[in-house]
Design an enzyme around this catalytic site. Sequence first.
Site, PDB file in Angstrom:
ATOM      1  CD  GLU A 131     -42.636   4.497 -20.290  1.00 34.10           C
ATOM      2  OE1 GLU A 131     -43.170   3.358 -20.928  1.00 34.10           O
ATOM      3  OE2 GLU A 131     -41.939   4.864 -20.856  1.00 34.10           O
ATOM      4  N   GLY A 135     -42.766   0.116 -14.183  1.00 27.29           N
ATOM      5  CA  GLY A 135     -42.143   0.878 -12.913  1.00 27.29           C
ATOM      6  C   GLY A 135     -41.937   0.343 -12.004  1.00 27.29           C
ATOM      7  CB  SER A 136     -40.649  -2.150  -9.997  1.00 32.60           C
ATOM      8  OG  SER A 136     -41.637  -2.130  -8.915  1.00 32.60           O
ATOM      9  NE  ARG A 267     -33.773   3.589  -3.971  1.00 34.32           N
ATOM     10  CZ  ARG A 267     -33.644   2.041  -4.761  1.00 34.32           C
ATOM     11  NH1 ARG A 267     -32.404   1.581  -4.560  1.00 34.32           N
ATOM     12  NH2 ARG A 267     -34.758   2.092  -5.906  1.00 34.32           N
ATOM     13  CD  GLN A 303     -45.317  -1.972  32.452  1.00 38.41           C
ATOM     14  OE1 GLN A 303     -45.272  -3.222  31.672  1.00 38.41           O
ATOM     15  NE2 GLN A 303     -44.710  -2.056  33.353  1.00 38.41           N
ATOM     16  CB  THR A 337     -20.371  -1.649   0.710  1.00 32.85           C
ATOM     17  OG1 THR A 337     -19.430  -1.706   1.969  1.00 32.85           O
ATOM     18  CG2 THR A 337     -18.408  -1.444  -0.520  1.00 32.85           C
ATOM     19  CD  GLN A 361     -55.483   0.258  18.171  1.00 29.51           C
ATOM     20  OE1 GLN A 361     -56.183   0.293  17.007  1.00 29.51           O
ATOM     21  NE2 GLN A 361     -56.045  -0.153  19.236  1.00 29.51           N
ATOM     22  CD  GLU A 388     -37.013   8.377  -6.008  1.00 33.55           C
ATOM     23  OE1 GLU A 388     -37.166   8.872  -6.050  1.00 33.55           O
ATOM     24  OE2 GLU A 388     -36.052   8.021  -5.215  1.00 33.55           O
TER      25      GLU A 388
HETATM   26  C1  LIG Z   1     -47.887   9.391  -5.474  1.00 37.93           C
HETATM   27  C2  LIG Z   1     -47.271   9.144  -6.114  1.00 37.93           C
HETATM   28  C3  LIG Z   1     -45.753  10.361  -6.944  1.00 37.93           C
HETATM   29  C4  LIG Z   1     -45.272   9.237  -7.956  1.00 37.93           C
HETATM   30  N1  LIG Z   1     -44.162  10.312  -7.935  1.00 37.93           N
HETATM   31  C5  LIG Z   1     -43.406   9.788  -9.373  1.00 37.93           C
HETATM   32  C6  LIG Z   1     -42.800  10.871 -10.435  1.00 37.93           C
HETATM   33  O1  LIG Z   1     -42.137  12.513  -9.657  1.00 37.93           O
HETATM   34  N2  LIG Z   1     -42.280  10.377 -10.787  1.00 37.93           N
HETATM   35  C7  LIG Z   1     -42.030   9.191 -11.829  1.00 37.93           C
HETATM   36  O2  LIG Z   1     -41.289   8.779 -12.411  1.00 37.93           O
HETATM   37  N3  LIG Z   1     -42.715   8.091 -10.813  1.00 37.93           N
HETATM   38  C8  LIG Z   1     -42.968   8.496  -9.732  1.00 37.93           C
HETATM   39  N4  LIG Z   1     -43.804   7.631  -8.565  1.00 37.93           N
HETATM   40  C9  LIG Z   1     -43.801   6.286  -9.673  1.00 37.93           C
HETATM   41  C10 LIG Z   1     -43.706   5.130  -8.649  1.00 37.93           C
HETATM   42  O3  LIG Z   1     -42.032   5.907  -8.366  1.00 37.93           O
HETATM   43  C11 LIG Z   1     -43.762   3.703  -9.363  1.00 37.93           C
HETATM   44  O4  LIG Z   1     -45.262   3.417  -8.246  1.00 37.93           O
HETATM   45  C12 LIG Z   1     -43.146   2.685  -8.140  1.00 37.93           C
HETATM   46  O5  LIG Z   1     -41.645   2.687  -8.947  1.00 37.93           O
HETATM   47  C13 LIG Z   1     -44.225   1.510  -8.147  1.00 37.93           C
HETATM   48  O6  LIG Z   1     -44.104   1.320  -9.974  1.00 37.93           O
HETATM   49  P1  LIG Z   1     -45.472   0.267 -10.218  1.00 37.93           P
HETATM   50  O7  LIG Z   1     -46.871   1.125  -9.132  1.00 37.93           O
HETATM   51  O8  LIG Z   1     -45.514  -0.143 -11.198  1.00 37.93           O
HETATM   52  O9  LIG Z   1     -45.937  -0.920  -8.990  1.00 37.93           O
HETATM   53  P2  LIG Z   1     -44.935  -2.350  -9.807  1.00 37.93           P
HETATM   54  O10 LIG Z   1     -43.985  -2.826 -10.317  1.00 37.93           O
HETATM   55  O11 LIG Z   1     -46.188  -3.141 -10.667  1.00 37.93           O
HETATM   56  O12 LIG Z   1     -45.476  -3.544  -8.642  1.00 37.93           O
HETATM   57  C14 LIG Z   1     -46.217  -3.778  -7.650  1.00 37.93           C
HETATM   58  C15 LIG Z   1     -46.111  -4.648  -6.820  1.00 37.93           C
HETATM   59  O13 LIG Z   1     -45.021  -5.592  -7.083  1.00 37.93           O
HETATM   60  C16 LIG Z   1     -43.812  -5.514  -6.236  1.00 37.93           C
HETATM   61  N5  LIG Z   1     -43.031  -6.480  -7.221  1.00 37.93           N
HETATM   62  C17 LIG Z   1     -42.499  -5.744  -8.071  1.00 37.93           C
HETATM   63  N6  LIG Z   1     -40.857  -6.815  -9.074  1.00 37.93           N
HETATM   64  C18 LIG Z   1     -40.979  -7.326  -7.590  1.00 37.93           C
HETATM   65  C19 LIG Z   1     -39.528  -8.090  -8.010  1.00 37.93           C
HETATM   66  N7  LIG Z   1     -38.937  -7.990  -8.772  1.00 37.93           N
HETATM   67  N8  LIG Z   1     -39.310  -8.387  -6.561  1.00 37.93           N
HETATM   68  C20 LIG Z   1     -40.925  -8.438  -5.789  1.00 37.93           C
HETATM   69  N9  LIG Z   1     -41.630  -7.690  -5.774  1.00 37.93           N
HETATM   70  C21 LIG Z   1     -41.747  -7.095  -7.112  1.00 37.93           C
HETATM   71  C22 LIG Z   1     -43.820  -4.215  -6.030  1.00 37.93           C
HETATM   72  O14 LIG Z   1     -42.584  -4.851  -4.998  1.00 37.93           O
HETATM   73  C23 LIG Z   1     -45.344  -3.688  -5.938  1.00 37.93           C
HETATM   74  O15 LIG Z   1     -45.317  -4.295  -4.604  1.00 37.93           O
HETATM   75  C24 LIG Z   1     -44.844   7.899  -7.943  1.00 37.93           C
HETATM   76  C25 LIG Z   1     -46.180   7.029  -7.755  1.00 37.93           C
HETATM   77  C26 LIG Z   1     -47.282   7.532  -7.332  1.00 37.93           C
HETATM   78  C27 LIG Z   1     -47.561   6.428  -6.179  1.00 37.93           C
END
Ligand SMILES: Cc1cc2nc3c(=O)[nH]c(=O)nc-3n(C[C@H](O)[C@H](O)[C@H](O)COP(=O)(O)OP(=O)(O)OC[C@H]3O[C@@H](n4cnc5c(N)ncnc54)[C@H](O)[C@@H]3O)c2cc1C
Length: 408
Positions: A131, A135-136, A267, A303, A337, A361, A388
Site C-alpha cells: 500500500e 511497503g516494507s 525469495r 586484463q 536458521t 561498461q 519481494e
Molecule cells: C515493479 C514493482 C512490482 C511490484 N509488484 C508487487 C506486487 O505484485 N504485489 C505487491 O503487493 N507489491 C508489489 N511491489 C511492491 C514492493 O514489494 C515494494 O515496493 C517493496 O516492498 C518496498 O516497499 P516501498 O516501495 O514502499 O519502499 P519503502 O518501504 O518505503 O522503503 C524505502 C527505502 O527505505 C528502506 N527501508 C525501509 N525500512 C527500512 C528499515 N527498517 N531498515 C533499513 N532500511 C529500510 C528500504 O530498503 C528502501 O530502500 C512491487 C513493486 C514494484 C516496484
Amino acid sequence: MAEFTMELNEEQKEVRDWLHGFAADVIRPAAAEWDEREETPWPVIQEAAKVGIYSLDFYAQQYFDPTGLGIPMAMEELFWGDAGIALSIVGTGLAAVGVLANGTEEQIGTWIPQMYGDANDVKLAAFCSSEPDAGSDVASMRTRAVYDEAKDEWVLNGTKTWATNGGIANVHVVVAVVDAELGSKGHASFIIPPNTPGLSQGQKFKKHGIRASHTAEVVLEDVRVPGSCLLGGKEKLDERLARARERAKAGGERVKNAAMATFEASRPAVGAMAVGTARAAYEVALDYAKTREQFGRPIIDNQGVAFQLADMRTSVDAARLLVWRASWMAVNGKSFTAAEGSMSKLFASETAKQVTAQAVQILGGNGYTREYPVERMHRDAAIYTIFEGTSEIQRLVIARTLSGMSIR
Ligand SMILES: Cc1cc2nc3c(=O)[nH]c(=O)nc-3n(C[C@H](O)[C@H](O)[C@H](O)COP(=O)(O)OP(=O)(O)OC[C@H]3O[C@@H](n4cnc5c(N)ncnc54)[C@H](O)[C@@H]3O)c2cc1C
C-alpha cells in the site's frame, strides 16, 4: 528427502533446454518492442500458454519438484530471455501460490483455473499486498475487510499499490486487515472474483525497467465478496486470530511468524530471476569483449576487461548456488536458521545490479544505447533489490536471524 545436487537430472535438463529455446526464440526477440511499448505482451503470454509454459500444470510441476531446482531453473531461463516479459508470464503464479498455500481445496479448484484462463483466452492474476504507506512495513497496512454476518459477505475498502497485473487481472488476491490490534497477525487474504463491483485500477506506473510488466494501483471501494472468498475459510481464520490474541495477552511473546517462513521459501525464486538477468548480461558482454577490437586486439585481451568478466561469472555462479541451496532447503522442509532464503535473494539481486552495470561498461557507448540489450537488462535489474523485500530488509532479516535480536 532429496539429496542436494548441483546437477540437473535428465528430465530437468530437457525442461531447461525447452524453456531456453522459448526464451531465446520467442521472449528475447520480443523484448525491446514490449519494453518500448510499456504494455502487457499478450501475444507472448498466449504463445507461452499454447506451448504449456503459462499454465498451472507447468508451474505446479516445477513447484513440487522434490529436488527444489524446478522453480529456480525455470525462472532463470525465462528471465534470461527478458525480465519484463518473463514477469508478465510468471506474475500470475505469485497470486496462484498464495491460493495454493492458504486456500481450501475448493478454492484452489475454483480460482486457479480462472487465474490462467486457457490458450485461446488467457487470463491474469494479481497479488495485492503493498500500500502507499505500507511497503516494507507490512504491519501498517490499512485496507480493511469487515465481515457482514447477515449476508455472509466480506466488505473491503482501501488502496493497494505496485500490484503486478493490478486492475487488468481476472482474479485479484488482496491482503487486508481483519483485526487491527494484531498487527500483521491480523491480516487475511481474499479472492476478488472477476468483474466484482468496487474494484478498479488506479494509476498505472511508468517504470525504469521491467516495462513490459504492468504495475498499477488497485482501489477497493465497498467491494463485497462472498464468505467463501476468504482464503482458508472463516473457521481457520477465527482459530488463528484467537491464538494470536491469546499470545498478545500473554505478553506478546515473540513467536515464529509463519509468514516469515513462507518468505524464506519464496525469495529464492526471485533470486533465480535475478540470476537469469545477470547471466544474460554477462553472456552478451563476454561475446562483445571477444569480438570488439581496439588498439589492434580484442578488448578481452586486456586484463582490465577479462578480470571483470571473471568476476561477473564468479558472482553469477555464486548467486545460483545460494539460490539452489535455499530452494532445496525449502522443498525439504529445512529450517532457515541463517535466513538462507533471504541471503540468496539479497546476493542474487545485488549481483544482477552489479553485473548488468559491468556489462554496460564493457560494451562502452553501445552498452549505453537501446541497440544492445544490456541497457535494458541494467534497468530491469534494479527491481530485484526492491520488490519481494528490499535488500535492506533482507539484511535486517538475516541479521535478526543470526543474532536473535530485534535489530532495527
Ligand atoms: C515493479 C514493482 C512490482 C511490484 N509488484 C508487487 C506486487 O505484485 N504485489 C505487491 O503487493 N507489491 C508489489 N511491489 C511492491 C514492493 O514489494 C515494494 O515496493 C517493496 O516492498 C518496498 O516497499 P516501498 O516501495 O514502499 O519502499 P519503502 O518501504 O518505503 O522503503 C524505502 C527505502 O527505505 C528502506 N527501508 C525501509 N525500512 C527500512 C528499515 N527498517 N531498515 C533499513 N532500511 C529500510 C528500504 O530498503 C528502501 O530502500 C512491487 C513493486 C514494484 C516496484
